[in-house]
Design a protein around this motif. Structure first.
Motif, short mmCIF file in Angstrom:
data_model
loop_
_atom_site.label_atom_id
_atom_site.label_comp_id
_atom_site.label_asym_id
_atom_site.label_seq_id
_atom_site.Cartn_x
_atom_site.Cartn_y
_atom_site.Cartn_z
N UNK A 284 0.65 -1.05 -0.45
CA UNK A 284 -0.18 0.67 0.45
C UNK A 284 0.68 1.26 -0.12
N UNK A 285 1.57 1.28 0.70
CA UNK A 285 2.80 2.59 1.13
C UNK A 285 3.84 2.53 -0.56
N UNK A 286 4.01 1.87 -1.12
CA UNK A 286 4.37 1.35 -1.80
C UNK A 286 3.67 2.60 -3.21
N UNK A 287 2.70 1.75 -3.30
CA UNK A 287 1.80 2.77 -4.21
C UNK A 287 1.63 4.07 -4.11
N UNK A 288 1.44 4.14 -2.58
CA UNK A 288 0.81 5.54 -2.36
C UNK A 288 2.09 6.92 -3.04
N UNK A 289 3.47 5.82 -2.62
CA UNK A 289 4.75 6.93 -2.71
C UNK A 289 4.70 6.89 -4.27
N UNK A 290 4.20 6.00 -5.41
CA UNK A 290 4.30 5.81 -6.90
C UNK A 290 3.14 7.06 -7.69
N UNK A 291 2.34 6.86 -6.36
CA UNK A 291 0.80 7.71 -6.93
C UNK A 291 1.50 9.30 -6.78
N UNK A 292 2.18 9.22 -5.47
CA UNK A 292 1.84 10.83 -5.44
C UNK A 292 3.53 11.24 -6.19
N UNK A 293 4.02 10.68 -7.32
CA UNK A 293 5.38 11.25 -7.92
C UNK A 293 6.71 10.80 -6.37
N UNK A 294 6.23 10.13 -5.77
CA UNK A 294 7.47 10.36 -5.10
C UNK A 294 8.97 9.39 -5.66
N UNK A 295 10.46 10.57 -5.74
CA UNK A 295 11.36 9.92 -5.91
C UNK A 295 12.28 8.77 -4.29
N UNK A 296 11.23 8.73 -3.77
CA UNK A 296 11.37 7.67 -3.17
C UNK A 296 11.26 6.17 -3.25
N UNK A 297 9.90 6.57 -4.05
CA UNK A 297 9.40 5.57 -4.50
C UNK A 297 10.59 4.59 -5.28
N UNK A 298 11.38 4.45 -5.48
CA UNK A 298 12.34 3.31 -5.68
C UNK A 298 13.26 2.65 -4.00
N UNK A 299 13.18 3.31 -3.24
CA UNK A 299 13.49 2.45 -1.78
C UNK A 299 12.41 1.50 -1.82
N UNK A 300 11.59 2.70 -1.67
CA UNK A 300 9.68 1.68 -1.51
C UNK A 300 9.98 0.88 -1.90
N UNK A 301 10.07 0.86 -3.17
CA UNK A 301 10.01 -1.08 -3.81
C UNK A 301 10.83 -1.65 -4.14
N UNK A 302 12.03 -1.09 -3.38
CA UNK A 302 13.02 -2.55 -3.09
C UNK A 302 12.48 -3.03 -2.13
N UNK A 303 12.38 -2.36 -1.25
CA UNK A 303 11.92 -3.30 0.21
C UNK A 303 11.03 -3.97 0.20
N UNK A 304 9.57 -3.64 -0.44
CA UNK A 304 8.17 -3.90 -0.73
C UNK A 304 8.62 -5.13 -2.42
N UNK A 305 9.95 -5.13 -2.80
CA UNK A 305 9.84 -6.32 -3.74
C UNK A 305 11.02 -7.36 -2.94
N UNK A 306 11.26 -7.59 -1.38
CA UNK A 306 12.19 -8.29 -1.02
C UNK A 306 10.99 -8.17 0.24
N UNK A 307 10.17 -7.88 1.03
CA UNK A 307 9.39 -8.39 1.18
C UNK A 307 8.03 -8.95 0.77
N UNK A 308 7.90 -8.97 0.04
CA UNK A 308 6.72 -9.89 -1.00
C UNK A 308 7.40 -10.76 -1.40
#
Length: 110
Positions: free
Chosen positions: A54-78
């Motif tokens: 949910x948080x990764x989707x949120x950051x991407x929707x915001x256009x936040x450059x931090x989505x890369x870090x969030x997506x990296x963590x998301x990939x690992x937890x998934x």
């Protein structure tokens, strides 16, 4: 509204699908099934996975450059969640959603 690439839009959709799948399976399937499905470590992992998606989707929707870090963590937890849901068994929908999201998030994090 800023323009989202097709790749990012697809990743957002995978994240939201995984969020919905993990949360609904945890609160529905796992709580009903009991046993290994409600082991604290497994249950916490499912809830953490849902929230990270949910948080990764949120950051991407915001256009936040931090989505890369969030997506990296998301990939690992998934990835971890998919493995654990496979271990517990009878959770194919969760395994599939987590694997698809992990793959999409790995690409977004690159």
């Amino acid at each position: 509204m800023h323009h989202l690439s097709e790749e990012m839009q697809a990743c957002i959709e995978q994240c939201l699908k995984c969020y919905a799948t993990c949360l609904s399976m945890a609160s529905g399937h796992c709580l009903e099934a009991g046993g290994e499905h409600v082991e604290p470590k497994h249950f916490r992992l499912m809830l953490a996975c849902a929230e990270m998606c949910r948080a990764s989707a949120h950051l991407m929707l915001l256009g936040s450059p931090q989505h890369r870090q969030s997506c990296a963590a998301c990939a690992e937890i998934c990835r971890e969640c998919a493995e654990d849901c496979e271990r517990v068994g009878d959770m194919e929908a969760c395994v599939a959603a987590c694997r698809a999201c992990a793959e999409s998030c790995r690409a977004m994090a690159a």
